[in-house]
Design an enzyme around this catalytic site. Sequence first.
Site: not given
Ligand code: RIB
Length: 319
Positions: A41-42, A44, A222-223, A226, A253-254, A293
């Site tokens: 997540k970080g 991304n 975040t929904l 929706a 979400g990231d 992406s």
């Molecule tokens: O939010 C997606 C991410 O969640 C993925 O890239 C995975 O590594 C997890 O951390």
Amino acid sequence: MKGKVCVFGSFNLDIVAVMSRFPMPGESLTAQHSMMGPGGKGANQATAALRAGARVHYIGKVGNDDFGTFARRHLEKTGFDAITLFTCKEKPTGNALIYVAGNDAENMISVYPGANTTVTAAEVTRCQPTVAAADILLVQLENNLSAIQRMIDNARAGGTFVILNPAPWQRVSDTLLAKVDLLTPNSTEAMQLTGVSVTDFASAQKAAAVLHRKGARQVIITLGMAGALLSTEQQQLRIPLFPAQPLDTTGAGDAFNGALAARLASGDDLPQAALFASAFASLCVERSGAANSMPSYAEALTRLQAHPECVPEPLAVCV
Ligand code: RIB
């Protein structure tokens, strides 16, 4: 604001299997497609912030292994202003096993955080000048909480705006929530933080009211399909979802959080930044993978301008 975002968060090696449907317990199912790539997540969110126009300093930690070498090579060529990548001798680089399936390209993820959860107090201290020099510190919950808390304390001491994306959920104190300038849970995390089952805007408004009482001053929940609820003590807005053709929702979400931080750091107000982040995330779901992406600022702007009907809508404030 000078457009500088510091992201402290996880790096994972993502292994993705695209399936016609999710396997059942005990079942082996052939994947239609598989790939391996950078995630976490970080990393991304740092990539999203960069692509959305911010100057980004990424801080993370990997293992002393092949995946760690892959991470360093990947991050060094991403285009960040700077990276601080610590190495852990005891634990391996984090990894995530991801299934993507169904018409709406939903995902299931299992994360082994490994080195991400070994960030020491001394390492946080070394990052203090970086955090203080940023306009915004963006953190998630995929690292050890002790390090996240210290990073947030350093940001506050340096006058840096703090965004906490509480994903994946782990228990956090109300004291921590009160130190954060903007909290961005999804519906599941909002439920875990508040006990309110979040299924629609009305229940999201109730969860946001609980979060405000816990000390979180500004919240975006975040929904999924929706859209999102933006809630402060003064206003509640519905942030629309932009039309998209989903291929892989991993990292959506990231994308939202990184773009949100980038736009706030460039001086947008919260509703403007959230709307841009929604447009940005709608492009991310149309591509495979996580860090790879993320669209560009120009692509997100084009989508934003193509949908003048997508604007923040005021909601009656729920307290
Ligand atoms: O939010 C997606 C991410 O969640 C993925 O890239 C995975 O590594 C997890 O951390």
